[in-house]
Design an enzyme around this catalytic site. Structure first.
Site, PDB file in Angstrom:
ATOM      1  N   GLU A 122      16.825  -4.502  -3.913  1.00 53.82           N
ATOM      2  CA  GLU A 122      16.288  -5.602  -3.117  1.00 53.82           C
ATOM      3  C   GLU A 122      14.828  -5.824  -3.461  1.00 53.82           C
ATOM      4  O   GLU A 122      14.125  -4.912  -3.884  1.00 53.82           O
ATOM      5  CB  GLU A 122      16.429  -5.265  -1.621  1.00 53.82           C
ATOM      6  CG  GLU A 122      17.885  -5.187  -1.195  1.00 53.82           C
ATOM      7  CD  GLU A 122      18.075  -4.709   0.234  1.00 53.82           C
ATOM      8  OE1 GLU A 122      18.660  -5.444   1.013  1.00 53.82           O
ATOM      9  OE2 GLU A 122      17.623  -3.594   0.552  1.00 53.82           O
ATOM     10  N   CYS A 135       7.271  -7.500  -3.097  1.00 53.90           N
ATOM     11  CA  CYS A 135       7.572  -6.065  -3.040  1.00 53.90           C
ATOM     12  C   CYS A 135       8.804  -5.841  -3.919  1.00 53.90           C
ATOM     13  O   CYS A 135       9.869  -6.381  -3.632  1.00 53.90           O
ATOM     14  CB  CYS A 135       7.842  -5.720  -1.574  1.00 53.90           C
ATOM     15  SG  CYS A 135       8.276  -4.012  -1.274  1.00 53.90           S
ATOM     16  N   CYS A 146      12.960  11.235   1.504  1.00 57.37           N
ATOM     17  CA  CYS A 146      12.133  11.236   2.715  1.00 57.37           C
ATOM     18  C   CYS A 146      13.027  10.846   3.898  1.00 57.37           C
ATOM     19  O   CYS A 146      13.691   9.814   3.860  1.00 57.37           O
ATOM     20  CB  CYS A 146      10.971  10.255   2.566  1.00 57.37           C
ATOM     21  SG  CYS A 146       9.946  10.617   1.118  1.00 57.37           S
TER      22      CYS A 146
END
Ligand code: SAH
Length: 385
Positions: A122, A135, A146
């Protein structure tokens, strides 16, 4: 399923069927070779290997990086037969937009891309009054695990190629140029490697991407290195390598805790490179590049948002000097199934105030696109229906 490899150029170029299917593969399951993967010299070689004049490489580069197109119909300065041949060989379709979602009145746009092998990534485009930021994803999935990050739960599928990353950028830049995002046609000004993946774990492709982005047109997109942010969990040897590249991108370090005990849990790679080792590498990055480093800190309620941790963070940053760093706390975007949630606003305010009291410039990062799961750490490509 057997998948045909890219066919050799046929002798009669006018008969080339443009193969935009997702079935072309490069060697060993890698994405097919794309123009963008090549250096300017290799582009000339590839063009002449196809029996075309060397200057066609420059024409193709201009179409791609200046006009942001790989559509042969738009390449009217090339003979039709040449453009069909060249595009079929050098511009395989690497990304297919499977879905787009919008928020903030259309000024935040998330795109789910299908890659040639079915992998999914994405990207998120955000328009602000005075800048536009994309982004991008650098990997399908992520191996850093994480526990508060949606992508971290997926595991790593594979690294993206340079062209697969640059294609995310071209698509966004083209959409902005075409006026598809409200506010009128504009340019892409900023890029952050804060989508899916750990960019420094895909070092080579990410650095090649950065070089394409900053190369002046028509060999690249002509972006400013300072407007490109590489965000990392803190792979210390890779930070050290980045320090020597001579491309002064902005480095962001995802710290999330100032003490090893907690960071070992929140950012598991910390068991390999400690908080102190990571901050030392970040400080050296500033020394060599002059670029102020960003410290990312997702504020998680009752986990890492204690006042004493703000103080410890301030002390550890100051122990390495003043003026080299700024802090970007962000309220946690809770991911599905997570036991954690965002800090209380009053606790967040206190955390920021403590950092500022230590003289650390601190700004809360915005959480655009959270209603379309487009905000930081929420990117997790959906499964097939
Ligand atoms: N792997 C890189 C870049 C991708 S994540 C890195 O870790 O830096 C981009 C940023 O979003 C990182 O700072 C990451 O820690 C943060 N992030 C991840 N999950 C988040 C969440 N649920 N809420 C807020 N920030 C998150």
């Amino acid at each position: 399923m057997t998948v045909p490899t890219a066919a050799a150029a046929p002798s009669n170029p006018t008969s080339v069927a443009l193969d935009f299917s997702a079935s072309r593969r490069g060697p060993r399951g890698k994405p097919p070779r794309h123009f963008v993967d090549l250096t300017p010299e290799q582009r000339v070689q590839a063009v002449t290997d196809l029996g075309e004049k060397p200057f066609r490489a420059k024409q193709l580069a201009t179409h791609y990086f200046t006009h942001l197109t790989a559509d042969p119909a738009a390449m009217t300065d090339l003979p039709r037969a040449s453009r069909d041949l060249l595009v079929a060989d050098l511009f395989p379709q690497l990304l297919t937009a499977a879905r787009t979602m919008q928020a903030d009145g259309g000024t935040t746009v998330k795109t789910l891309w299908h890659l040639f092998d079915g992998a999914k990534v994405e990207s998120v485009l955000m328009r602000y009054p005075n800048r536009t930021t994309l982004c991008v994803s650098s990997q399908a999935g992520c191996g850093m695990a994480c526990p508060f990050c949606a992508t971290g739960q997926l595991g790593l599928t594979r690294n993206l190629s340079t062209a697969e990353i640059v294609e995310q950028v071209r698509a966004a830049a083209r959409s902005l140029a075409d006026g598809e995002v409200p506010g009128g046609p504009t340019r892409l000004s900023n890029l952050v490697f804060m989508g899916m993946g750990e960019p420094l774990a895909n070092y080579k492709a990410v650095m090649e991407t950065v070089r394409r982005l900053v190369a002046p047109t028509p060999d690249g997109l002509g972006m400013s290195a300072r407007n490109i942010t590489v965000s990392t969990v803190g792979l210390v040897p890779a930070i050290e390598k980045l320090t020597t590249e001579g491309v002064p991108v902005t480095l962001a370090v995802s710290l999330h805790a100032p003490d090893d005990e907690l960071r070992d849990e929140l950012v598991p790679i910390n068991t390999r490179w400690s908080v102190d080792e990571t901050l030392d590498a970040a400080r050296r990055y500033f020394d060599v590049t002059g670029r102020r480093v960003s410290i990312e800190y997702a504020l998680i309620r009752d986990i890492n948002d204690h006042a004493w941790r703000a103080d410890l963070l301030g002390e550890k940053l100051n122990a390495r000097g003043k003026g080299w760093v700024h802090c970007n706390p962000i309220p946690l975007n809770p991911t599905p199934g997570s036991k954690w949630t965002a800090s209380d606003p009053a606790v967040e305010d206190e955390f920021v105030a403590r950092l500022r009291a230590h003289g650390v410039p601190t700004t809360i990062r915005d959480t655009r696109g959270s209603d379309i799961d487009g905000a930081c750490g929420q990117l997790a490509a959906e499964e097939d229906e």
